[in-house]
Design a protein around this motif. Structure first.
Motif, PDB file in Angstrom:
ATOM      1  N   MET A  52       0.784  -1.199  -0.028  1.00  0.00           N
ATOM      2  CA  MET A  52      -0.063   0.223   0.198  1.00  0.00           C
ATOM      3  C   MET A  52       0.920   1.356  -0.065  1.00  0.00           C
ATOM      4  O   MET A  52       2.076   1.227   0.537  1.00  0.00           O
ATOM      5  CB  MET A  52      -0.880  -0.044   1.207  1.00  0.00           C
ATOM      6  N   GLN A  53       0.390   2.167  -0.510  1.00  0.00           N
ATOM      7  CA  GLN A  53       1.152   3.450  -0.685  1.00  0.00           C
ATOM      8  C   GLN A  53       1.122   4.271   0.539  1.00  0.00           C
ATOM      9  O   GLN A  53       0.092   5.365   0.302  1.00  0.00           O
ATOM     10  CB  GLN A  53       0.804   4.154  -1.934  1.00  0.00           C
ATOM     11  N   VAL A  54       1.974   4.317   1.234  1.00  0.00           N
ATOM     12  CA  VAL A  54       2.023   5.234   2.311  1.00  0.00           C
ATOM     13  C   VAL A  54       3.515   5.648   2.844  1.00  0.00           C
ATOM     14  O   VAL A  54       4.285   4.692   2.481  1.00  0.00           O
ATOM     15  CB  VAL A  54       1.564   4.487   3.820  1.00  0.00           C
ATOM     16  N   ARG A 101       7.725   5.835  -2.050  1.00  0.00           N
ATOM     17  CA  ARG A 101       8.923   5.662  -1.337  1.00  0.00           C
ATOM     18  C   ARG A 101      10.110   5.875  -2.414  1.00  0.00           C
ATOM     19  O   ARG A 101      11.257   5.598  -2.150  1.00  0.00           O
ATOM     20  CB  ARG A 101       9.214   4.536  -0.604  1.00  0.00           C
ATOM     21  N   LEU A 127      -2.583  -6.175   6.662  1.00  0.00           N
ATOM     22  CA  LEU A 127      -1.648  -6.915   5.880  1.00  0.00           C
ATOM     23  C   LEU A 127      -1.056  -6.220   4.492  1.00  0.00           C
ATOM     24  O   LEU A 127      -1.860  -5.350   4.057  1.00  0.00           O
ATOM     25  CB  LEU A 127      -2.364  -8.066   5.383  1.00  0.00           C
ATOM     26  N   ALA A 128       0.430  -6.629   4.389  1.00  0.00           N
ATOM     27  CA  ALA A 128       0.989  -5.976   3.153  1.00  0.00           C
ATOM     28  C   ALA A 128       1.702  -6.859   2.479  1.00  0.00           C
ATOM     29  O   ALA A 128       2.329  -7.548   3.477  1.00  0.00           O
ATOM     30  CB  ALA A 128       1.853  -4.545   3.761  1.00  0.00           C
ATOM     31  N   ARG A 138      -1.570  -0.233   8.963  1.00  0.00           N
ATOM     32  CA  ARG A 138      -1.056  -0.269   7.660  1.00  0.00           C
ATOM     33  C   ARG A 138       0.313   0.298   7.414  1.00  0.00           C
ATOM     34  O   ARG A 138       1.129   0.070   6.525  1.00  0.00           O
ATOM     35  CB  ARG A 138      -2.078   0.010   6.492  1.00  0.00           C
ATOM     36  N   ALA A 181       2.855  -2.142   8.782  1.00  0.00           N
ATOM     37  CA  ALA A 181       2.999  -3.448   7.642  1.00  0.00           C
ATOM     38  C   ALA A 181       3.788  -2.963   6.557  1.00  0.00           C
ATOM     39  O   ALA A 181       4.651  -3.620   6.129  1.00  0.00           O
ATOM     40  CB  ALA A 181       1.498  -3.693   7.308  1.00  0.00           C
ATOM     41  N   ARG A 182       3.613  -1.710   6.000  1.00  0.00           N
ATOM     42  CA  ARG A 182       4.552  -1.289   4.924  1.00  0.00           C
ATOM     43  C   ARG A 182       5.771  -1.142   5.339  1.00  0.00           C
ATOM     44  O   ARG A 182       6.762  -1.647   4.303  1.00  0.00           O
ATOM     45  CB  ARG A 182       3.629   0.032   4.326  1.00  0.00           C
ATOM     46  N   MET A 185      -5.698  -4.385   1.491  1.00  0.00           N
ATOM     47  CA  MET A 185      -5.886  -3.699   0.429  1.00  0.00           C
ATOM     48  C   MET A 185      -4.899  -3.253  -0.528  1.00  0.00           C
ATOM     49  O   MET A 185      -3.879  -2.677   0.011  1.00  0.00           O
ATOM     50  CB  MET A 185      -6.705  -2.184   0.850  1.00  0.00           C
ATOM     51  N   ASP A 243      -2.642  -1.301  -3.257  1.00  0.00           N
ATOM     52  CA  ASP A 243      -2.526  -0.031  -3.893  1.00  0.00           C
ATOM     53  C   ASP A 243      -2.543   0.033  -5.477  1.00  0.00           C
ATOM     54  O   ASP A 243      -2.680  -0.866  -6.103  1.00  0.00           O
ATOM     55  CB  ASP A 243      -1.313   0.755  -3.310  1.00  0.00           C
ATOM     56  N   ARG A 244      -2.705   1.162  -6.058  1.00  0.00           N
ATOM     57  CA  ARG A 244      -2.681   1.355  -7.433  1.00  0.00           C
ATOM     58  C   ARG A 244      -1.814   0.578  -8.185  1.00  0.00           C
ATOM     59  O   ARG A 244      -2.021  -0.112  -9.113  1.00  0.00           O
ATOM     60  CB  ARG A 244      -3.033   2.792  -7.868  1.00  0.00           C
ATOM     61  N   GLU A 299       0.025  -1.992  -7.255  1.00  0.00           N
ATOM     62  CA  GLU A 299      -0.076  -3.244  -7.372  1.00  0.00           C
ATOM     63  C   GLU A 299      -1.062  -3.874  -7.979  1.00  0.00           C
ATOM     64  O   GLU A 299      -1.138  -4.861  -8.534  1.00  0.00           O
ATOM     65  CB  GLU A 299      -0.539  -3.736  -5.865  1.00  0.00           C
TER      66      GLU A 299
END
Lengths: 291, 797
Positions: free
Chosen positions: A1-3, A45, B52-53, B126, B129-130, B289, B291-292, B294
């Protein structure tokens, strides 16, 4: 996920405050202006600043368009939307409104800033091409003073500028002369995309001959590109389709595009020629129409 | 919108009316979406939920030498780190795909495409996780990737699927249809034969909502509840039961509001399985979930067909035969979502809308080091490729014969009296009346005037193009004797229950990803039993709440479940008739149905409404002998055939001769989907599909560099069109009902996506006629159009 990766964040309350933080934090800090380039890079990142100094509260101090007799001074935090909507700026340099109409979308234009655009130093960035075309200079400030550099000096390569640690871009200055007009032409794959190629032109007439002319191109080299050879070829000549054709050919010769997903190098070179012609033609037409 | 202009004002005024049955009405589901009150997967929040990541492969092809998860496990917020090796111990490292292959849930031996799942982390939030993904150290031993499908069968190409026993090459399957010898004979004798290489590039469905799931496994009673972005909740539940060994009655799959699917949410993705494993391992609910990036790089792609098409005809334009040879790129795992007997989907309809003497297709599918998939992206299983092929070939033939492309098409249409029409590849088209549809599109377009304008513009050096496509789709899979997915027949159940006060609930086995099921299905039931749509609740997307069925894709909801809804309503009406006969004290034969009530023949004043009947059915009064209380019914509908909607599309483009930019000036779409249930919803579907078509024709492509890096991993790189790239759509319709569907409806959800790309490409190629161009491949970006203008059109790979 993009964080983004973990980081510390502070909102600057004044230019001096921001400069103080920059001086103390050095290269680990980045300024956050509109955030439309930096934040996506952080989420992917690709950019991992340890400190983020949010300068959006400095809009009062650095968000302005000041018309002076010999120059226009634009604060670095002036947003795209303000540039788009400024009638005074459009009257002096229609190229700004031309460009702003094709930069991204309203959401981006509401937040993105002139200073942020120039500091991102993306070779395809439109306002950099506009400022290159207009021979703008950039005011860089640190805790001890200011220095003024040309656009050529400001951009040192893709995504690289003359702004050093502890410094920030605070103002862009554009010289004003009478008898001129300007225009911007962009080809993109889709509305709001980066340019495949774009060309800006500014022309000043003295009677029926060109007193001076400048052309700036985006997306055909490591940075937006000014073309002195084109200026030389145009000065003292009467505007004509043949002249635009020659100027376009010079533009194509003097750029260095690369093949990528947006288009082949050959096509981009062709666009450099075609868009230079169009921008010059439109600039001259605007002078003649008095706009 | 011009589409609005073309409808009489009255047609729109009834937007606020409430038809009791078919007709234009606002969507029942819209208030919650407009107000931001939709409930999507990512809105699900459960107490104690973990996040979950997934760690993904940065390279296209490599052997995994080692994975060190110790630093990630030491992260204070991390609850679990799971690798392929750990899954292998549970027997869960591999899962079956929808097409009988296997796919790695987490890589154990090798990674086979950039973006493949390698490990996952479960953490308290999240962000953690990332962050922890960055702490996993994987050592890869790089292998040569196979990126170009044309190299996949080269004996020197590395073998991608060495996990399969005895696999020595990258071959997936060969498939053929039609009669090779008969076709060859027709070609040999034909006056004219035209050959054209045509590529349909790899594209991605790119729904606004990415994929994700929330798994909640209850260790006490062994129940698993899974919210997931799925277009096929019942089929997924059965597969989870098979894969994970959980008893099916203990699994509940909920497909909540979905932000688009377009076929991309038909497959089971490793992420869903990972979230289930994570919940079992941690004992907590776990959300995943993607991301774009992925979504774009790892979930099901579409198309990627390299086709050589041939068309044979007489010199005066009678099309005799079509032949094609296809190389299909299936990526690293064969994840095609199609009925098992159809490895190439319904590509067999490539004979189009034309009455031919012979046809033949040979296809070879190969593995490459690209993302798996081959989903039916807004098309009924590869029909988009088929329609594109035939509609380009017909234009190539028109070019060679110097014939008008409309004239050539009309001359070869299957005639109305030939239906049901069996094609040379064995498909039985249910109904069609093509020429009126074509004529209507020409009339809206002002076709002759456009051609005259084109002549004038060409004389001035301007580039104007007019493109035609005429498509026939095969949608509504399908008859269970022919069609199943992993052994599950493609029939759909439906239940209808009328409450005592005359309100009703209908439970569907299909669910909506934005198509408007809550409105359309209420209208279908309303039309049959006369209860207003507002009084009918539509329940869908929850396996505990709905009867079994195979899901929403391939435009199958209305053809299959829509038929089920109509028939179950008729069953209820039949029972209501029995009760009414008792209430009115006349025989059943003396009753007449008028939408919403029964009355005694010849005496309309003696009547009972469906609401009266519902109360009696649940009340204390006597019911006719042998009639049980209650007013409800259930059925399972097995379609007798597919439905075959058709349409005529005309596109007008202008090309800037200096910059090669294509501007779609006008687009006329006349669709025939049989009976029209809610015209507004149909138009919305058509508008969306046409926009999709502009994207594919002009800008969309999932490209790779030679190392297998995906170059379309963000929406800055993978372009999808905006309102600024599309014209005001001009829509029209004809109505040719399906003879075997209970209400004569055919599917329409994907017609526009299928029909529009060839119209746009044909228009661009037509505009480029002065340059001697007969074909140019999608996507027709300015740079690629410029290549074509210089006489050097390039394939996109």
């Amino acid at each position: 996920m993009q964080v983004p990766a973990p980081l510390e964040y502070e909102r600057a309350t004044s230019v001096d405050h921001a400069l103080g933080l920059l001086e103390r934090l050095g290269s680990s800090a980045r300024l956050l202006a509109g955030g439309h380039s930096l934040l996506p890079m952080m989420k992917l990142r690709l950019a991992n600043p340890e400190y983020l100094i949010d300068i959006n509260d400095l809009h009062g101090e650095l968000g302005y368009i000041r018309m002076e007799p010999a120059q226009i001074r634009i604060g670095a935090m002036t947003r795209h939307r303000e540039l788009l909507e400024s009638d005074a700026l459009a009257e002096a340099f229609p190229i700004f409104r031309d460009a702003e109409r094709v930069i991204a979308d309203p959401v981006v234009r509401n937040r993105g800033t002139l200073g942020g655009s120039l500091c991102q130093a993306d070779p395809s960035e439109d306002l950099s091409a506009v400022c290159t075309t207009l021979g703008a200079s950039c005011v860089i400030r640190n805790r001890t003073g200011e220095r003024v550099v040309t656009m050529e000096e400001f951009h040192r390569g893709p995504y690289e500028t003359a702004v050093e640690d502890g410094e920030m871009l605070v103002e862009i200055r554009i010289p004003v002369r009478g008898g001129g007009s300007s225009a911007y032409e962009k080809v993109e794959r889709r509305a709001g995309d980066w340019a495949i190629v774009s060309a800006g032109a500014a022309v000043w007439l003295d009677g029926e001959v060109i007193a001076d002319a400048r052309v700036g191109l985006a997306a055909v080299g490591p940075n937006t590109t000014g073309l002195p050879a084109v200026s030389e070829a145009l000065r003292g000549k009467r505007p004509s389709e043949d002249l635009y054709e020659r100027a376009g050919a010079l533009a194509a010769e003097n750029c260095n595009p690369a093949t990528d997903m947006r288009g082949s190098a050959d096509y981009k070179r062709h666009l450099a020629k075609e868009l230079t012609r169009r921008a010059l033609r439109r600039s001259v037409a605007r002078i003649n129409e008095g706009v | 919108m011009t589409a609005v202009d073309q409808h009489p004002a009255a047609a729109f005024e009834d937007n606020d009316q409430k038809p009791v049955g078919h007709g234009r009405m606002l969507r029942k589901e819209d208030p919650r979406f407009i107000r931001g009150k939709g409930r999507f997967c990512d809105d699900v929040q459960l107490p104690g939920m973990l996040h979950l990541a997934i760690l993904r492969s940065p390279v296209a092809h490599a052997r995994i030498v080692s994975i060190d998860t110790s630093a990630a496990e030491a992260h204070p917020k991390v609850k679990a780190v799971v690798t392929g090796a750990a899954l292998a111990e549970m027997g869960l490292a591999w899962m079956p795909t929808l097409s009988g292959d296997v796919q790695a849930v987490l890589a154990t031996d090798k990674v086979r495409f950039q973006g493949q799942e390698v490990a996952f982390v479960v953490a308290e939030d999240r962000y953690a996780a990332r962050d922890a993904l960055e702490l996993i150290d994987v050592e890869y031993d790089l292998l040569e990737p196979v990126i170009d499908a044309r190299r996949a069968l080269d004996p020197s190409a590395p073998v991608i699927r060495d996990d399969l026993d005895g696999k020595r090459n990258n071959h997936v399957f060969d498939w053929e249809t039609g009669d090779e010898a008969a076709t060859e004979a027709v070609f040999a004798a034909a006056d004219v034969a035209v050959t054209q290489d045509i590529v349909y590039p790899r594209v991605h469905p790119a729904p606004m909502e990415t994929c994700g799931s929330v798994a909640d496994y209850d260790r006490i009673d062994g129940r698993l509840t899974l919210w997931s972005t799925t277009q096929a909740p019942h089929a997924h539940r059965t597969l989870y039961a098979i894969v994970a060994g959980l008893p099916e009655h203990k699994i509940r799959v909920i497909s909540p509001d979905l932000g688009g699917g377009f076929g991309g949410k038909v497959p089971i993705y490793p992420g869903y399985v990972c979230s289930i494993v994570a919940s079992i391992v941690t004992g907590k609910p776990v959300k995943w979930m993607e991301d774009r990036s992925e979504n774009l790089t790892s979930t099901g792609f579409a198309r990627d067909y390299i086709m050589r098409g041939e068309i044979a005809a007489t010199r005066d334009g009678r099309i005799l035969a079509v032949r094609t040879n296809v190389l299909a790129d299936h990526g690293a795992f064969n994840g095609v979502a199609a009925p098992v007997k159809y490895p190439a989907g319904f590509f067999g309809v490539f004979t189009g809308s034309y009455d031919l003497e012979a046809a033949y297709c040979k296809m070879t599918a190969v593995y490459t080091n690209k993302a798996p998939g081959g989903v039916a992206y807004a098309c009924s299983f590869r029909i988009t490729e088929a329609v594109y092929l035939i509609e380009r070939l017909v234009d190539c033939l028109a070019y060679e014969l110097k014939m008008d492309p409309v004239e050539l098409r009309i001359k070869n249409f299957i005639q109305p009296e030939q239906f049901p029409y069996k094609t040379k590849t064995g498909w039985v088209y249910d109904s069609g009346d093509y020429e009126p549809t074509m004529r209507k599109a020409m009339e809206i377009a002002g076709y002759d005037e456009l051609r005259a304008e084109q002549v004038e513009r060409r004389a001035r050096g301007e580039l104007m193009g007019i493109g035609i496509s005429f498509f026939t789709e095969a949608v509504g899979a399908g008859p269970r004797k022919d069609m199943d997915i992993l052994g599950l027949g493609m029939a759909d159940g439906c239940e209808l229950r009328v409450h005592p006060t005359g309100k009703a609930v209908v439970r569907l086995s299909v669910q909506s990803q934005g198509q408007g099921h809550e409105t359309t299905f209420a209208q279908i039931v309303a039309e049959e039993i006369g209860i207003p749509p507002a009084d009918i609740d539509v329940v869908h997307g929850d396996t505990d709440q709905t009867p079994f069925g195979l899901g929403t894709y391939g435009s199958r909801s209305t053809p299959v479940s829509g038929a089920a809804a109509a028939l179950v309503a008729r069953k209820v009406r039949d029972k209501a008739r029995l009760i009414a006969s008792g209430m009115l004290e006349v025989s059943v034969a003396d009753l007449e149905w008028q939408k919403g009530s029964f009355h005694v023949k010849g005496d309309p004043t003696k009547s009972v409404t469906i609401q009266d009947i519902a109360m009696r059915a649940h009340g204390a009064g006597d019911l006719p002998e042998g009639v049980e209380g209650g007013l409800e019914a259930q059925i399972c509908y097995n379609p007798e055939n597919l439905t075959y909607p058709h349409g005529a599309y005309i596109c007008v483009v202008d090309i800037d001769p200096g910059t090669a930019q294509v501007k779609v000036r006008r687009f006329i779409a006349v669709d025939d989907c049989g009976t029209r249930i809610n015209p507004m919803i149909i138009e919305g579907q058509v508008h969306g599909g046409l926009t999709d078509g502009v994207g594919m024709a002009l800008m969309e492509m999932i490209a790779f560099d030679e190392d297998g890096n995906c170059l379309g991993g963000s929406l800055m790189d993978y372009l999808i069109p905006t309102s600024l790239e599309v014209p005001d759509w001009e829509t029209g319709f004809t109505v040719t009902p399906s003879p075997h569907h209970p209400i004569g409806a055919k599917g329409v959800g994907e017609s526009a996506t299928v029909g529009s790309p060839p119209a746009i490409v044909n228009a661009v190629v037509d505009a480029l006629k002065p340059f001697g161009i007969r074909h140019a491949d999608m996507p027709l970006t300015p740079s690629r159009v410029w290549d074509a203008m210089r006489g050097a059109p390039q394939p996109p790979i």
